[in-house]
Structures are given as structure tokens and as C-alpha cells.
Design an enzyme around this catalytic site. Structure first.
Site, mmCIF file in Angstrom:
data_model
loop_
_atom_site.group_PDB
_atom_site.id
_atom_site.type_symbol
_atom_site.label_atom_id
_atom_site.label_comp_id
_atom_site.label_asym_id
_atom_site.label_seq_id
_atom_site.Cartn_x
_atom_site.Cartn_y
_atom_site.Cartn_z
ATOM 1 N N ASN A 262 -2.319 34.280 -12.762
ATOM 2 C CA ASN A 262 -1.809 33.840 -11.460
ATOM 3 C C ASN A 262 -1.251 32.429 -11.645
ATOM 4 O O ASN A 262 -2.007 31.481 -11.782
ATOM 5 C CB ASN A 262 -2.975 33.856 -10.451
ATOM 6 C CG ASN A 262 -2.584 33.319 -9.098
ATOM 7 O OD1 ASN A 262 -1.400 33.067 -8.826
ATOM 8 N ND2 ASN A 262 -3.570 33.139 -8.234
ATOM 9 N N LYS B 26 0.286 30.634 -9.564
ATOM 10 C CA LYS B 26 0.226 29.844 -8.314
ATOM 11 C C LYS B 26 1.543 29.083 -8.106
ATOM 12 O O LYS B 26 2.595 29.582 -8.480
ATOM 13 C CB LYS B 26 -1.000 28.927 -8.322
ATOM 14 C CG LYS B 26 -2.289 29.698 -8.622
ATOM 15 C CD LYS B 26 -3.534 28.910 -8.374
ATOM 16 C CE LYS B 26 -4.754 29.760 -8.710
ATOM 17 N NZ LYS B 26 -6.016 29.097 -8.429
ATOM 18 N N HIS C 242 -5.779 36.174 -1.704
ATOM 19 C CA HIS C 242 -6.327 35.088 -2.530
ATOM 20 C C HIS C 242 -6.979 34.057 -1.600
ATOM 21 O O HIS C 242 -6.472 33.789 -0.509
ATOM 22 C CB HIS C 242 -5.221 34.453 -3.378
ATOM 23 C CG HIS C 242 -5.779 33.543 -4.428
ATOM 24 N ND1 HIS C 242 -6.229 32.279 -4.134
ATOM 25 C CD2 HIS C 242 -5.997 33.729 -5.759
ATOM 26 C CE1 HIS C 242 -6.705 31.725 -5.255
ATOM 27 N NE2 HIS C 242 -6.577 32.581 -6.251
ATOM 28 N N GLU D 203 -6.954 30.983 -1.595
ATOM 29 C CA GLU D 203 -6.065 29.878 -1.180
ATOM 30 C C GLU D 203 -5.191 30.313 -0.014
ATOM 31 O O GLU D 203 -4.862 29.515 0.861
ATOM 32 C CB GLU D 203 -5.229 29.421 -2.388
ATOM 33 C CG GLU D 203 -6.098 28.660 -3.383
ATOM 34 C CD GLU D 203 -5.669 28.788 -4.840
ATOM 35 O OE1 GLU D 203 -4.531 29.210 -5.101
ATOM 36 O OE2 GLU D 203 -6.497 28.463 -5.710
ATOM 37 N N GLU E 28 -13.494 36.707 -6.931
ATOM 38 C CA GLU E 28 -13.302 35.311 -7.298
ATOM 39 C C GLU E 28 -14.170 34.408 -6.423
ATOM 40 O O GLU E 28 -13.772 34.057 -5.300
ATOM 41 C CB GLU E 28 -11.837 34.912 -7.107
ATOM 42 C CG GLU E 28 -10.870 35.729 -7.937
ATOM 43 C CD GLU E 28 -9.546 34.991 -8.134
ATOM 44 O OE1 GLU E 28 -9.180 34.750 -9.281
ATOM 45 O OE2 GLU E 28 -8.909 34.636 -7.129
ATOM 46 N N GLY F 207 -10.732 26.969 -10.263
ATOM 47 C CA GLY F 207 -10.145 25.678 -10.588
ATOM 48 C C GLY F 207 -11.153 24.552 -10.756
ATOM 49 O O GLY F 207 -10.787 23.382 -10.768
ATOM 50 N N SER G 174 -12.117 30.071 -13.184
ATOM 51 C CA SER G 174 -12.301 29.276 -14.404
ATOM 52 C C SER G 174 -12.483 30.120 -15.670
ATOM 53 O O SER G 174 -13.267 29.762 -16.556
ATOM 54 C CB SER G 174 -13.464 28.294 -14.236
ATOM 55 O OG SER G 174 -13.160 27.365 -13.196
HETATM 56 P P1 PGA Z 1 -8.678 29.408 -12.147
HETATM 57 O O1 PGA Z 1 -7.994 30.237 -10.937
HETATM 58 O O2 PGA Z 1 -8.675 30.318 -13.353
HETATM 59 O O3 PGA Z 1 -7.784 28.212 -12.344
HETATM 60 O O4 PGA Z 1 -10.053 29.064 -11.724
HETATM 61 C C1 PGA Z 1 -8.283 31.590 -10.719
HETATM 62 C C2 PGA Z 1 -7.545 32.097 -9.515
HETATM 63 O O5 PGA Z 1 -7.441 31.378 -8.504
HETATM 64 O O6 PGA Z 1 -7.044 33.235 -9.519
#
Ligand code: PGA
Length: 264
Positions: A10, A12, A104, A106, A176, A182, A222
Site C-alpha cells: 500500500n 498510500k 483502511h 486512515e 491491521e 506505521g 509494521s
Molecule cells: P505499515 O502500514 O506497514 O507502514 O505499518 C500498513 C498499512 O497501513 O497498510
């Protein structure tokens, strides 16, 4: 039943078109060295604007591009009309996408996406012949309050409401935990496997045992080259949705090759 693993990146809101193309080139050049049966399903999710640049190579030219599928990071559930700023399923399909990430955290947090919208999106994506990657996950507060399973179970039930068992079987879920996204704090692999097993039971309850045995459920939060082997060794984890570590070909390819060591 053996489920083919998925490693999805992803991107983003990162990378300009040329940068996206370069990253895609690094991944396909790596994937070219392996047969489809050796590789996990590889998916990358560029920004809407970089999708055409990345997809411009997708014409089975033998360069490896056919081994990397493209996902959109979002879409609208309506097919067209007065929805300023939105992109339909048909549009992302037309641009070369086979998958769409929806729900997601976010998008739920910053763009007020609700379970109901995610359900409408999942239905539209499946009706359009694409595959939804449905994200779910708990906040740290929910985890500490002991309501992780309850929260995720309700997100999954709402997302799958009214979808046929056949369509659920081809869908993908990504678990997730929000506190792991992140932050560098990966969820313990046994705990991620436990929650994913719980999600599979919810799918069984709402869509039957065949759908539960077929649906691929990923872990995200992560994920790094150093964590993926342990994650992939767990019975219910079918792959990963990778954010930060998907932005460089070196780390993303290492996640793919470490996945192949365990379970493809
Ligand atoms: P990350 O993000 O691997 O940077 O933790 C995962 C995601 O949001 O899909």
C-alpha cells in the site's frame, strides 16, 4: 485447503509517477525470475494518478509485469455521476486494477468512512469483477478495553452483509491493528494469528465454511522483511498488507522472497 499467499504493498499518498514506475520496475524485474507457482500473489497499490504509469507496462510482454497485480487504494460505490473527487470501480478497472483496498483505518479516521460505505464499496467492487481488500482493526484503546474481537467481528459482519458466499470466498481481508500501523510495533505473530482465526470464524458464521476456508486474510501493521517469516509460518495468516516497507523495491522484494521460504 491451501490458500495462495498475498503480499500487497500500500503506497498510500507517496511517490510521483516516475518514482512509482521505478519501484514497479524493481518489483517486476525481481518477480520475473520466478514462476507464478513459486510466487505469492503480488499486489501494489499506487495513488490513483500513478496507476496508469505503472499499468502502462501490463501487456504480457514477459518482463515480469504480469506477475504484479495493481490495486486502487479506494473507490466510490456509484458507477458515475455528480460525486466530485471520486473514482468509480469501472474507472479503476479501466486503468488496470484487479483489486481495491477499502476500509483502511486512515480512510475511516480521516475521511469518515463508515461500515455501511465499506459494504457498499465491497458490493460494487465485486459486481465490477474486481477483488476487495477489506481492512479492519482495533485502536489501542479498544485493545486495552478488551473489545478487540467484538469490534473486529462487527466490522467484518457489516462489510460482508448481503454479499454471496461465492463472492466472499474470492475477497481478501486485511487485519491491521491501528496501533501497529506505521509505528514499528508489529503485533505479536501468535496474537495476529489468533485474531485472524477469529475473523475466519466470523466469515464461517456469516458465509459458510467454504468461504471461510477460501478467503485470504492478511496481517498488516509494521510488516518488515525481518517479521514476515514468523507471520507466514502461522496457520491462519495468508499474507501481508505492507505500508512503509513497500516503498522500496529492496525491502518489498525481500518480504516476497522471505514469504516464499515459508509457504508458497
Ligand atoms: P505499515 O502500514 O506497514 O507502514 O505499518 C500498513 C498499512 O497501513 O497498510
Amino acid at each position: 485447503m491451501s490458500r495462495k499467499p498475498i503480499i500487497a504493498g500500500n503506497w498510500k499518498m507517496n511517490l510521483l509517477q516516475e518514482e512509482g514506475k521505478e519501484l514497479f520496475n524493481g518489483i517486476k524485474t525481481f518477480a520475473k525470475n520466478f514462476s507464478e507457482s513459486q510466487l505469492p500473489t503480488i499486489v501494489v497499490a499506487p495513488t490513483f494518478l500513478s496507476i496508469p504509469a505503472v499499468a502502462s507496462c501490463k501487456h504480457n510482454c514477459g518482463c515480469g509485469c504480469e506477475k504484479v497485480a495493481i490495486a486502487a487504494q479506494n473507490c466510490h460505490w456509484k458507477s458515475s455521476g455528480a460525486y466530485t473527487g471520486e473514482v468509480s470501480v469501472e474507472m479503476v478497472k479501466d486503468a488496470g486494477c484487479e483489486y481495491v483496498i477499502i476500509g483502511h483505518s486512515e480512510r475511516r479516521q480521516y475521511f469518515s468512512e463508515t461500515d455501511e460505505m465499506i459494504n457498499l464499496k465491497a458490493k460494487a467492487i465485486l459486481a465490477g469483477g474486481l477483488i476487495p481488500i477489506i481492512c479492519c482493526g482495533e485502536t489501542l484503546e479498544q485493545r486495552e478495553a478488551g473489545i478487540t474481537d467484538e469490534h473486529i467481528s462487527s466490522q467484518i459482519k457489516a462489510a460482508l452483509d448481503g454479499i454471496s458466499s461465492e463472492d466472499v470466498a474470492k475477497s481478501v481481508i486485511a487485519y491491521e491493528p491501528i496501533w501497529a500501523i506505521g509505528t514499528g510495533k508489529t503485533c505479536d505473530a501468535d496474537e495476529a494469528n489468533r485474531v485472524i482465526g477469529m475473523i475466519r470464524n466470523v466469515v464461517k458464521e456469516v458465509s459458510g465454511s467454504e468461504a471461510a476456508a477460501s478467503i485470504r486474510i492478511l496481517y498488516g501493521g509494521s510488516v518488515k522483511p525481518s517479521t514476515i517469516e514468523e507471520q507466514m509460518s502461522k496457520s491462519d495468516i495468508d499474507g501481508a498488507l505492507v505500508g512503509g516497507a513497500s516503498l522500496a523495491a529492496e525491502s518489498f522484494n525481500e518480504i516476497i522472497s522471505n514469504t516464499m521460504k515459508v509457504s508458497v
